[in-house]
Design an enzyme around this catalytic site. Structure first.
Site, mmCIF file in Angstrom:
data_model
loop_
_atom_site.group_PDB
_atom_site.id
_atom_site.type_symbol
_atom_site.label_atom_id
_atom_site.label_comp_id
_atom_site.label_asym_id
_atom_site.label_seq_id
_atom_site.Cartn_x
_atom_site.Cartn_y
_atom_site.Cartn_z
ATOM 1 N N ASN A 111 0.941 -1.278 0.130
ATOM 2 C CA ASN A 111 -0.073 0.067 -0.008
ATOM 3 C C ASN A 111 0.792 1.257 0.075
ATOM 4 O OD1 ASN A 111 -1.818 2.105 0.415
ATOM 5 N ND2 ASN A 111 -2.558 1.540 2.398
ATOM 6 N N TRP A 112 1.136 1.749 -1.310
ATOM 7 C CA TRP A 112 1.930 2.818 -1.323
ATOM 8 C C TRP A 112 1.330 4.193 -0.502
ATOM 9 C CZ3 TRP A 112 3.531 2.864 -7.294
ATOM 10 C CH2 TRP A 112 4.543 1.996 -7.339
ATOM 11 N N LYS A 113 0.155 4.335 -0.171
ATOM 12 C CA LYS A 113 -0.378 5.652 0.239
ATOM 13 C C LYS A 113 -0.009 6.695 -0.626
ATOM 14 C CE LYS A 113 -0.163 3.211 4.560
ATOM 15 N NZ LYS A 113 -0.222 3.402 6.038
ATOM 16 N N HIS B 17 -9.449 1.580 4.729
ATOM 17 C CA HIS B 17 -8.073 1.883 5.429
ATOM 18 C C HIS B 17 -8.361 2.401 6.792
ATOM 19 C CE1 HIS B 17 -4.158 2.747 6.414
ATOM 20 N NE2 HIS B 17 -3.631 1.392 5.833
ATOM 21 N N GLU C 253 -6.735 4.941 7.825
ATOM 22 C CA GLU C 253 -6.448 6.326 7.571
ATOM 23 C C GLU C 253 -7.787 6.990 6.898
ATOM 24 O OE1 GLU C 253 -2.837 5.585 5.531
ATOM 25 O OE2 GLU C 253 -1.919 4.906 7.214
ATOM 26 N N GLU D 154 -5.413 -4.743 10.356
ATOM 27 C CA GLU D 154 -4.319 -3.874 10.553
ATOM 28 C C GLU D 154 -4.562 -3.061 11.970
ATOM 29 O OE1 GLU D 154 -2.445 -2.626 6.612
ATOM 30 O OE2 GLU D 154 -4.043 -1.264 6.806
ATOM 31 N N GLY E 58 2.557 2.202 10.806
ATOM 32 C CA GLY E 58 3.535 3.370 10.469
ATOM 33 C C GLY E 58 4.262 3.654 11.853
ATOM 34 N N SER F 5 3.613 -2.216 10.147
ATOM 35 C CA SER F 5 4.923 -2.213 10.448
ATOM 36 C C SER F 5 5.620 -3.721 10.017
ATOM 37 C CB SER F 5 5.245 -1.960 11.795
ATOM 38 O OG SER F 5 5.236 -0.653 12.054
ATOM 39 N N GLY G 23 2.860 -1.182 4.195
ATOM 40 C CA GLY G 23 3.014 0.413 3.901
ATOM 41 C C GLY G 23 4.312 0.801 3.571
ATOM 42 N N GLY G 24 5.069 1.215 4.359
ATOM 43 C CA GLY G 24 6.450 1.798 4.254
ATOM 44 C C GLY G 24 7.458 0.875 3.472
HETATM 45 P P1 13P Z 1 3.079 0.374 7.506
HETATM 46 O O1 13P Z 1 3.527 -0.768 6.728
HETATM 47 O O2 13P Z 1 3.834 1.474 7.014
HETATM 48 O O3 13P Z 1 3.002 0.242 8.992
HETATM 49 O O4 13P Z 1 1.580 0.564 7.222
HETATM 50 C C1 13P Z 1 0.656 -0.350 7.001
HETATM 51 C C2 13P Z 1 -0.403 -0.064 6.309
HETATM 52 O O5 13P Z 1 -1.403 0.927 6.722
HETATM 53 C C3 13P Z 1 -0.901 -0.855 5.192
HETATM 54 O O6 13P Z 1 -1.954 -0.593 4.596
#
Ligand code: 13P
Length: 249
Positions: free
Chosen positions: A10-12, A92, A94, A164, A170, A210, A231-232
């Site tokens: 997930n590149w956000k 998600h 967010e 999640e 994050g 994470s 994510g990251g």
């Molecule tokens: P991180 O892997 O950066 O913690 O993000 C997880 C996430 O929100 C994937 O959708």
């Protein structure tokens, strides 16, 4: 029941076009025994279709509940499907936090994906305060029941669930393997109660929060963890390639 694991990025809201092009050029994941997906900003989806030749599935990060019409800024599931996009991340945390999405709305987004025959990756997970109060199972059960229990068994097996925990997103704080397995087993039990054990056994449940190249092996080895939503670490080709390899194991 053997479920094929998924490594989903997930590149956000990251990357400029040149970063996307470089990623496309260098990313060479092993897709022999696992599915690999990337969730990207909608402006990059068409460009990312090039990765389908490497066996990568492309996801939007959100989708409209509506089929079409006067909804400025929205993208429909039908548009995604027609473009060749494989699915969408929905719900998600967010989007729940910053866009006030409720499970009723997210359930409609799942429906929109099903109508357009694309995969919905449904995200759920508790807040830190909810875990500290010991309410994590109650919270996640409620999320799943409200958003998903209207689905038929035939529809349910087409979706992917991503657990999640918000406190792990994050933050660099990953759920322990035991915490992840415990919740995933619980989610499967809830799905078994909504549909039946056979249906629940077919649905992939990803862990997100994470995930990195160092912890993916152990997390994905948990019996009810069917891969990860990353994510990251999905922004670095080498790290994400390694995570894809963990899903292949
Ligand atoms: P991180 O892997 O950066 O913690 O993000 C997880 C996430 O929100 C994937 O959708």
């Amino acid at each position: 029941m053997k479920r094929k694991k998924i490594a989903a990025g997930n590149w956000k809201m990251n990357f400029l076009p040149q970063d996307v092009d470089q990623f496309i050029e260098t990313f060479q994941p092993n897709t022999a025994n696992a599915e690999v997906m990337i969730g990207a900003p909608s402006i990059y989806l068409e460009r990312l279709l090039a990765l389908k030749t490497k066996g990568v599935q492309i996801l939007a990060q959100d989708v409209s509940i509506h089929e079409k019409g006067a909804f400025t800024g929205e993208v429909s599931a039908e548009m995604l499907a027609a473009l060749g996009v494989n699915g969408a991340i929905v719900g998600h945390s967010e989007r729940r936090t910053y866009h006030h999405e409720t499970d009723e709305i997210i359930g409609q987004k799942v429906n929109a994906c099903l109508r357009a025959h694309i995969t919905a990756v449904y995200c759920c997970g508790e807040l830190l305060a909810e875990r500290q109060a010991g309410h994590q199972e109650k919270v996640v059960e409620q999320q799943i029941r409200v958003a998903l229990s209207h689905l038929t068994k035939e529809e349910a097996v087409k979706i992917v669930v991503a657990y999640e925990p918000v406190w792990a997103i994050g933050t660099g704080v990953t759920a322990s393997d035991e915490q992840a397995e415990e919740m995933h087993a619980f989610i499967r039990q809830v799905m078994s109660a909504i549909w039946d054990a056979d249906t629940a056994a077919q649905i992939r449940i990803l862990y997100g929060g994470s995930v990195n190249a160092a912890n993916a092996d152990a997390l994905f080895a948990c019996p009810n963890v069917d891969g990860g939503l990353v994510g990251g670490a999905s922004l670095k080709v080498s790290d994400f390639t390694s995570i894809c390899q963990s899903a292949n194991a």
